[in-house]
Structure formats: C-alpha cells, structure tokens
Design a protein around this motif. Structure first.
Motif, PDB file in Angstrom:
ATOM      1  N   ARG A 139      -3.527   4.699   4.198  1.00 34.93           N
ATOM      2  CA  ARG A 139      -2.684   3.680   3.249  1.00 34.93           C
ATOM      3  C   ARG A 139      -3.343   3.692   2.116  1.00 34.93           C
ATOM      4  NH1 ARG A 139       2.094   1.689   5.694  1.00 34.93           N
ATOM      5  NH2 ARG A 139       1.946   2.256   7.755  1.00 34.93           N
ATOM      6  N   THR A 193       4.286   5.230  12.216  1.00 31.66           N
ATOM      7  CA  THR A 193       2.926   4.669  11.742  1.00 31.66           C
ATOM      8  C   THR A 193       2.431   3.570  12.689  1.00 31.66           C
ATOM      9  OG1 THR A 193       4.418   3.179  10.230  1.00 31.66           O
ATOM     10  CG2 THR A 193       3.448   5.145   9.252  1.00 31.66           C
ATOM     11  N   VAL A 194       1.912   3.929  13.561  1.00 33.88           N
ATOM     12  CA  VAL A 194       1.550   2.972  14.708  1.00 33.88           C
ATOM     13  C   VAL A 194      -0.064   2.969  14.836  1.00 33.88           C
ATOM     14  CG1 VAL A 194       1.764   4.436  16.678  1.00 33.88           C
ATOM     15  CG2 VAL A 194       1.902   2.185  16.977  1.00 33.88           C
ATOM     16  N   LEU A 195      -0.483   1.894  15.055  1.00 35.94           N
ATOM     17  CA  LEU A 195      -2.087   1.838  15.327  1.00 35.94           C
ATOM     18  C   LEU A 195      -1.934   1.593  16.902  1.00 35.94           C
ATOM     19  CD1 LEU A 195      -4.719  -0.498  13.312  1.00 35.94           C
ATOM     20  CD2 LEU A 195      -4.880   0.218  15.694  1.00 35.94           C
ATOM     21  N   ASN A 226      -2.566   7.896  13.974  1.00 31.94           N
ATOM     22  CA  ASN A 226      -1.217   7.253  14.634  1.00 31.94           C
ATOM     23  C   ASN A 226      -1.017   7.842  15.996  1.00 31.94           C
ATOM     24  OD1 ASN A 226      -0.666   7.640  11.323  1.00 31.94           O
ATOM     25  ND2 ASN A 226      -0.651   5.641  12.249  1.00 31.94           N
ATOM     26  N   TYR A 282       0.854  10.678   5.009  1.00 34.95           N
ATOM     27  CA  TYR A 282       0.906  10.799   6.315  1.00 34.95           C
ATOM     28  C   TYR A 282       0.831  12.505   6.614  1.00 34.95           C
ATOM     29  CZ  TYR A 282       2.397   9.516  11.145  1.00 34.95           C
ATOM     30  OH  TYR A 282       2.504   9.126  12.551  1.00 34.95           O
ATOM     31  N   LEU A 306       6.229  -5.201  14.605  1.00 32.59           N
ATOM     32  CA  LEU A 306       7.076  -4.073  13.807  1.00 32.59           C
ATOM     33  C   LEU A 306       6.154  -2.986  14.161  1.00 32.59           C
ATOM     34  CD1 LEU A 306       6.927  -5.391  10.061  1.00 32.59           C
ATOM     35  CD2 LEU A 306       8.234  -6.154  11.861  1.00 32.59           C
ATOM     36  N   THR A 346      -6.970   2.757   3.873  1.00 36.75           N
ATOM     37  CA  THR A 346      -7.478   3.017   5.137  1.00 36.75           C
ATOM     38  C   THR A 346      -7.150   4.632   5.669  1.00 36.75           C
ATOM     39  OG1 THR A 346      -5.482   2.011   6.125  1.00 36.75           O
ATOM     40  CG2 THR A 346      -7.316   0.497   5.710  1.00 36.75           C
ATOM     41  N   GLY A 402      -0.185  -4.937   3.739  1.00 32.21           N
ATOM     42  CA  GLY A 402      -0.765  -3.649   4.092  1.00 32.21           C
ATOM     43  C   GLY A 402       0.093  -2.835   4.272  1.00 32.21           C
ATOM     44  N   GLY A 403       1.613  -3.109   4.294  1.00 36.58           N
ATOM     45  CA  GLY A 403       2.297  -2.020   4.964  1.00 36.58           C
ATOM     46  C   GLY A 403       2.652  -1.253   3.666  1.00 36.58           C
ATOM     47  N   ARG A 434       0.895  -1.235  -0.080  1.00 36.21           N
ATOM     48  CA  ARG A 434      -0.068  -0.161  -0.106  1.00 36.21           C
ATOM     49  C   ARG A 434       0.906   1.260   0.086  1.00 36.21           C
ATOM     50  NH1 ARG A 434      -4.957  -1.078   4.073  1.00 36.21           N
ATOM     51  NH2 ARG A 434      -3.364  -1.738   5.491  1.00 36.21           N
ATOM     52  N   TRP A 459     -12.827  -4.931  13.437  1.00 37.20           N
ATOM     53  CA  TRP A 459     -13.301  -3.640  12.928  1.00 37.20           C
ATOM     54  C   TRP A 459     -13.114  -3.516  11.584  1.00 37.20           C
ATOM     55  CZ3 TRP A 459     -11.230   0.539  10.538  1.00 37.20           C
ATOM     56  CH2 TRP A 459     -12.021   1.988  10.698  1.00 37.20           C
ATOM     57  N   HIS A 472       1.556  -2.277  13.872  1.00 37.69           N
ATOM     58  CA  HIS A 472       1.946  -1.633  12.711  1.00 37.69           C
ATOM     59  C   HIS A 472       0.643  -1.175  11.509  1.00 37.69           C
ATOM     60  CE1 HIS A 472       3.546  -0.929   8.458  1.00 37.69           C
ATOM     61  NE2 HIS A 472       4.868  -1.057   8.896  1.00 37.69           N
ATOM     62  N   SER A 473       0.464   0.391  11.631  1.00 39.18           N
ATOM     63  CA  SER A 473      -0.816   0.649  10.982  1.00 39.18           C
ATOM     64  C   SER A 473      -0.729   0.305   9.322  1.00 39.18           C
ATOM     65  CB  SER A 473      -0.839   2.198  11.168  1.00 39.18           C
ATOM     66  OG  SER A 473       0.165   2.717  10.123  1.00 39.18           O
ATOM     67  N   GLY A 474       0.250  -0.374   8.814  1.00 38.80           N
ATOM     68  CA  GLY A 474       0.112  -0.888   7.618  1.00 38.80           C
ATOM     69  C   GLY A 474      -0.517  -2.332   7.696  1.00 38.80           C
ATOM     70  N   VAL A 475       0.154  -3.073   8.263  1.00 35.98           N
ATOM     71  CA  VAL A 475      -0.017  -4.509   8.262  1.00 35.98           C
ATOM     72  C   VAL A 475      -1.442  -4.817   8.943  1.00 35.98           C
ATOM     73  CG1 VAL A 475       0.834  -6.641   9.448  1.00 35.98           C
ATOM     74  CG2 VAL A 475       2.423  -5.024   8.750  1.00 35.98           C
ATOM     75  N   TYR A 476      -1.834  -3.820   9.948  1.00 34.37           N
ATOM     76  CA  TYR A 476      -3.164  -4.015  10.602  1.00 34.37           C
ATOM     77  C   TYR A 476      -4.189  -3.042  10.510  1.00 34.37           C
ATOM     78  CZ  TYR A 476      -0.930  -8.173  13.347  1.00 34.37           C
ATOM     79  OH  TYR A 476      -0.344  -9.242  13.431  1.00 34.37           O
ATOM     80  N   GLY A 477      -3.906  -2.074   9.796  1.00 34.48           N
ATOM     81  CA  GLY A 477      -4.631  -0.894   9.773  1.00 34.48           C
ATOM     82  C   GLY A 477      -5.778  -1.066   8.964  1.00 34.48           C
ATOM     83  N   GLY A 478      -7.041  -0.982   9.220  1.00 29.08           N
ATOM     84  CA  GLY A 478      -8.173  -1.197   8.339  1.00 29.08           C
ATOM     85  C   GLY A 478      -9.014  -2.512   8.925  1.00 29.08           C
ATOM     86  N   GLU A 503      -6.062   5.872   9.610  1.00 28.13           N
ATOM     87  CA  GLU A 503      -5.744   5.633  10.982  1.00 28.13           C
ATOM     88  C   GLU A 503      -5.114   7.066  11.416  1.00 28.13           C
ATOM     89  OE1 GLU A 503      -6.575   3.072  12.358  1.00 28.13           O
ATOM     90  OE2 GLU A 503      -7.066   1.822  10.373  1.00 28.13           O
TER      91      GLU A 503
END
Lengths: 455, 455
Positions: free
Chosen positions: A327, B314-316, A301, A199, A425, A297, A396-397, A195, A281, B212-218, A299
């Motif tokens: 993303r 980029t943290v969730l 942060n 930011y 991560l 998405t 997703g990253g 993705r 969610w 990680h907001s990319g891996v899990y974001g959304g 988010e």
C-alpha cells in the motif's frame, strides 16, 4: 429532509429486496469461472438505472468486463456529479468460514451478510436509490452521471482506457464515491486520502521437479524455505520495509498534521479485542491510525508451495509462490515501487534458486481536498443527516481509479463512504448494517442539494 | 543362476502385467478418499502371495489399513527371512506435472512410470515373484515370511502395534527390505543406514478473521509474514539448524569413515544438471553425500495461507500453515527432536500471533551392520548377479519401522534396494526401470541361497 425520510420509509422493503437481488449475483471478477454472472450483474445494474430514471443508459463493452453508464442532465448550466462505483466483488473463499452463503444475503442482528454487501454493491446501490428518490420527488438539483464498473477488484485496467476515451461524456464537477468506511454512525467521518497499491506475485523455483525430502533433503535448496527467507527479509526488526528507495518519496506529515490525525476516535483495547490479537504489530514510531493511513505497507496476501493436503507427504517442492502487495502513500508512484520491489527481489534471490516476479495491478495514492465545495457539501449533508460534523480521516484501502480521475478528467473526488472498518471487506462474512444503508440513501440527496447550492 | 534366468525369461511379460495390475490401484494412505482402493490393494497382494505358494496368508486388520501376512516354512531348523514391504503409495499431486496418469502405468524408454512403481510396489513385488520362482523351481533354501503393510507413507503406526502383538509369528533371523536405491546398475550399492524422521505441522494465527489488507495492513501482524520469519530463522547463515539441542546427540563419524563414505561415485555436475539447479545448497562443512547420509536436515514440505487462487485478492490472512519435517541420524531420537522443535517454535513465536504445532509421525534412524551373515549374503548375491561388489552407502530416506524391528523383534535388517535416486519417489513421474525390476527378481533368490548357506 422530511420528504426524504418519508420516501425512504415508504420504500424500505423494496430498497432492501432490490439490493438482495443484486447481491445474489456472484460477480467475482478475479475468477474467470464467474464470467457469466459478472455480465448478468452489469445488465441488472443498467436495468435498475433505467427504472430509476436515468437516460442514455448503456452497458459499455471493454476488453474486460463492461462499464455501466447512465445520466440525467436536468440543466446544462447546473453542476454535474459523477457517481462511481463497482458491481464486481472479491472472491468469497475461504467458503467454510462463512456462517451463511456469501451469495444468499442473510440478515442477522440488523446486518446484511453477503459478499459485496458493503464493497461495493450495497454502497453504490444507495446512489441508485437516492437518485430514484430525487427523481420521483422532483428534487434532483443538479446533473448526475453514473459510471459503475466491473473490474475494481482486479485493478480497473479497462476503466482507465474508458475514461481516457470518454472525457466528454464523463465531464463533471466532482466524482462522488461511496466505497470507503466511516468510523461509526455515532462518529461519522469522511476519508480524505487513500493509499495506492502495487500488487505482485513471486515464484521461487528450486529443483526442476518435486523431490523426495529424504533422498535430497539437505543437499538442494528448498524453494519454500528460500521464499520464507526472502519474505522475512522484507521487513527489518522495526518492521520497516527494507527495499532500497522504498520510502524515498513518502510524504511526511508535520507534527501538527499527525496530531490532528490522531484525534480521531480510536480505542486500542477495543481494536485488539475485535481482531482477537494480544498485541498489535507495525512500523515502529507510528500509531495505528498512522500505520494504516499515512504509512506505506507490505503484506503477504497469499503463500503456497509443496504438499498442502491432508496428512504428511515428505516432499521437497520444486516451487513456492506468494502474492505480495504494497500500500502506497503520497507521493509514492505505483510503477516505481513495483519496479523497486522487482529489482530488489531478483537481486536478493540466492543463486541456488531462480525467481520470477509478475505484476498484478497497481494504483496511485490520493489525497482529497478538504476545502473544496464538494467536501463542504458532503460535510454539511452528513452533519444534517447524522447530527454531527464528520471527522476527516485517512483511509488505508485503495481505489486506484481516483488518481486517474484527477489526472485524466481533472476533477477531484469526494469519498463519502457509509461502511465500517469492521464490515469484513474481502473477508468471510462481509456485512453492511441496514441502518447505514438507509442512512446513506437519506444523506446522498442532501449532498446533491448542498453541492448545487454552494456551486 | 541359469535356472533363475530361464524362469524369469519365460515369465517376463506376466511379471510385468501383474505389477501393472498392482500399480493401477490408487492406494494413497494419506488421503481418506482412497480408502476403498487401499483395501482392495491389500486383497490383491494377499491373492498374489497365495498364488505364489505362500501359506497362512491373511489380511490382518489393524486400527488403520490391514497388514498382509503370508509364509512358507520349509523346515523349522532352517533360517527364516522376514520380507517387509508396503502396498500404500504417496499422494500423486501435483497431478498436472505427470506426463501420463499416475495410476495407469506406462512404459517409456524402458521405464515403468506410475505412482508406486519404485516406492514400493515394484520393489516388494520382486520378492513375491522371486518367491514364486523359488517355489516353482523347488529351490527355496530357507523359510520365508511376508509382511506387507499399507501405512508406510503415513508413519506405520499400526504396524508397530502389530509387530509387538505378533512376535512369535514374525520370528525370523533377518528382515529383508527392498525400499531403497542403489547408485546404478553399473555401480550396485547396499544401504547401510537410514535417516529417522520427525514430521510436524505448524499453524500461525494472527487476527481472528481474514482482513482487508488496505484497511488493516500495517497495523496487525500478518501470520504469513510471521510464519516466514519463523521458518527463515530455523537455519542460520551456514545452513545449520538453529533449534537448541538439535545436534546434541548426532553421531559424528571419524575422518576415516567420512573419507570412505565419500569414495562412492558422485558427480556434482551431473547431480546439478539432473536437478536443474545452478548451485547446490546445504550445511557448511559437509559434502552432498554427507548432507544426505549422515547429517540431519529440516525441510518445509508444504506451506499455505491466504489467497492462492487466480488473480489478486488484497487479503491479510487470519492463518498460515506449514508442514515441516526433519530427517534424523544416529543417535537422535525422534520423540526428543519433535519435542525440541515444538518447544523452540512455540518459544520464538512473537506475542502478536498464536501458534500450534501438531505432530504427524516419526521414526528412528538406523545403521545396519556390514559384518553380518545377512549383509554378506546380500553382497554375494549382488556380486554374482551384477558382476560387481556393492558399495556400502548411507540412505537419506527413512523407513521408520526398521528401528522397531530391531527393538521389538531383536533382528537386524538388510536394505537390498533396486531403485535409483532419480526414480522420482514422492514426485510426479515416479518410475522404475524394467531392467532393475527383473534384476531384482534374479538377485533375490541368490540372497536366500547364500543366507541359507552361510547361516
């Protein structure tokens, strides 16, 4: 394969010790307080490349942190692999949630715990060691170039300039990156997309100073409340993002493509249990795999404002802020989305506050081909090393630079990651399984072998 | 009056120097790091009471910070005034917004800038100096008792216990407090009501770790986003508070009462200019004076979650929190409102997060009578000293202990404040006009005189 395994076995402890040395540098690029450490890390990486047999090794200065370059040209007529990685890491806070110090790597249950263990020190260092292995065993089948940067976690702005200014030096047939995850050692996978990212930071200002919440409360807009209202409005009741035009360019996949994507192993109960949540969610109408792979998405942060210390302070704050990132998926454009966000946020801000929106960094989404020689080489390497063909997945990253490689150098990327999604991560207790580290060092020479053979 | 003015004139510099000494103690009761300083402040106050002529001076220990008591009984048959004040102050942060150090009082344009200058060190110390004046000039016309506490800014919990355990010692005919504001030296006023308070802290937890907001974001709820949605929902489009039952007990004033209230000087253009806002915000259907005086409110005092440092991470986040307080009006009950908030917040939290709501402190709203001897004495004192009858107003702040005095000691309070709303209470650059300080010291003996005469 026997030779590879033998070399790895004989050098196991040293490979681990060297990685630990690398992990001890707190190379946090986002925080200027760590500048000296980031610079030391670049020198360390350059030294290790030289030791492994690389030539023309250089710590190339940029306007920010340097890029470490090194190469080994065995034969100009052979194909060239450009290995990319980054030696900088994310900030380690919140520090109190780490079980052991983020910059003193510690092994627990077969895993290396340290900031950067997986992202990306542990992963790019596999390439340095695999290169050493090929050099020492005389099996390097193609040319190899290394470009290890120090600003990936802050947007790779100077790498972009460097790539543009060094097209000739960086000439290659494929970019190889290990900075992503696979499903598991049992279910190896290869990411075929990443993705993009936009930011931003927003600041909402109400009154010109912090106020007594009793004397003024109820008569003047509280910027924290308004910020909450603005953020709350960015997702509708179906968790769709409400920014006008946001989805306009989103590539939609066919039913068949979506079905194929959803064939990847996924266990919702385990996923929820791992995260400790009762319910997931996400955007209505999409599965978890789709939500993190092919859908954009938004988010929060970080968010802050007012009194956040111990106890109670009855203040009506002057300002409240948030860091917000989106993303992006093919064919969204980071600059376009950033502008859409900015325009929207400024438009919806009510008159009793003022808002400022500041850009941090962005990157474009990418899709890597699965029919290229390089992808097939990676597939074969993993199949031989893991005993199982890798599943193509969508990550997703974001690795913003991948789109740039394509645009400026005209070459595609293979994302051969050996991490796991659960490696924490960007979180406390980041880890990398020792088994994955060694498996990576064993698999990489096979990639080079098949890439040279198939080319 | 001549004698009073003469004494003040002769001791002007010393009165200021002593206040400066008092202001130099960083007596922040909310932050345990300042414990030693808070305790030293109590000793200092006790010493100054003794010097002024008080007897039975005692630094009374409590489970928290001590209460300084002192008295002068001139004649048991004469009326007794109980002076209440507090020697603790609000935290000083954000420190970077102070023009001069909060604990090094500095004079600029006739104003003393320091944390506590007005709230409440400057104001309670006027009483110590007025008492000294009456003692030294032999004009103390009634008995006087001092009770200066160190936990007003954190809820006065231990003062409540102290008052209950010391009913006999604290026996008095009226409580006199200077911890509020007047409109201006040109428009003196007397507060006749204070809002109550319910202060809570909420914590929203999503995943069990930062992600990680990319891996899990959304795919997993972001607790910062959810917290924003929850906070956003607490006010409707008319800025009414949406907690069911919140307004049930709110005393409504008659049209005549509201009209009278709105007769107080108020200039919207100046008010907005002072705050630097383009537009005011508030509950529809009410004026600014009503919004801060007779209507309950809900304010976010602080909010935090995720990465709040420099740059981009980029943290969730796993958690997000807020400090939220509500100002209450007659006949709302703090414990009841706290419970309503708690129940509501827990009920509206969606299943994909968990929330905890923690109580900080509360206090009941009060209305003070305007037909009492004490009120009339204050009115006469101000009229004589300022040359103008004070306007009765309703204060937006809270002094939770006032309701307790009424309940436990059975005595009413007079709120004779000499501060200004613009004194930056609880904000950076808190100030107190030197003119107001001296005016207070001159007015207080007149209150005692008229209170003794009228009783």
């Amino acid at each position: 394969m026997q030779e590879i395994k033998k070399y790895v076995d004989e050098n196991k402890q040293r490979f681990l010790d060297e990685l630990f040395e690398l992990l001890r540098f707190p190379s946090i690029s986002a925080d200027p307080g760590f500048k000296g450490d980031v610079l030391k890390t670049a020198d360390f990486v350059a030294g290790k490349l030289r030791e492994a047999g690389a030539e023309k090794v250089e710590v190339c200065p940029t306007a920010g942190y340097p890029i470490v370059y090194g190469e080994k040209i065995v034969d100009a007529s052979k194909p060239t692999v450009l290995v990319y990685g980054h030696y900088d890491v994310q900030p380690a806070d919140p520090l109190e949630l780490w079980k052991t110090s983020p910059f003193e790597p510690t092994i627990r249950e077969g895993k290396i715990f340290a900031r950067g263990a997986c992202d990306d020190k542990g992963q790019f260092y596999m390439h340095v060691k695999a290169f050493e292995l090929m050099q020492k065993t005389g099996t390097l089948p193609c040319n190899i170039k290394f470009m290890i940067e120090g600003e990936e976690e802050v947007g790779s702005e100077n790498l972009g300039i460097f790539v543009k200014e060094n097209k000739e030096r960086l000439k290659a047939d494929v970019v190889l990156i290990s900075d992503t995850a696979m499903i598991s050692l049992e279910d190896p996978s290869l990411e075929t997309g990443l993705r993009g990212l936009s930011y931003l930071e927003v600041e909402v200002t109400g009154p010109n100073r912090d106020l007594h919440s009793g004397v003024y409360g109820g008569a003047v807009a509280n910027p924290a409340t308004i910020l909450c209202k603005l953020i709350a409005s960015l997702h509708d009741e179906n968790n769709h993002i409400t920014i006008p035009g946001f989805y306009d360019d989103v590539q939609s996949l066919s039913e068949a493509e979506r079905e194929k994507l959803n064939e990847a192993p996924y266990n919702e109960a385990e996923y929820k249990e791992d995260l400790g949540v009762e319910e997931l969610w996400g955007e209505q109408g999409y599965t978890t795999i789709e939500r993190t792979g092919i859908r954009p998405t938004l988010e929060v942060n970080g968010i802050w404002g007012g009194y956040t210390g111990q106890g109670a302070k009855t203040v009506l704050p002057s300002k409240a802020s948030a860091k917000i990132s989106m993303r992006l998926v093919p064919n969204q454009k980071s600059s376009n989305i950033t502008q859409l966000f900015k325009d929207h946020f400024e438009r919806i801000a009510p008159k009793y506050v003022s808002v400022t929106v500041t850009e941090h960094h962005g990157g474009e989404p990418v899709v890597t081909p699965t029919d290229s020689i390089a992808y097939k080489a990676a597939e074969k390497a993993i199949e031989q090393s893991f005993g199982k063909k890798p599943i193509p997945t969508r990550g997703g990253g974001s690795i913003p630079i991948v789109a740039l490689f394509e645009e400026v150098l005209g070459i595609k990327t293979v994302l051969m990651g050996f991490g796991l999604d659960s490696d924490n991560l960007h979180s406390p207790n980041e880890k990398f399984d020792i088994a994955n580290y060694y498996k990576g060092i064993e698999t990489i020479p096979l990639f080079h072998k098949y890439f040279a053979e198939l080319s």
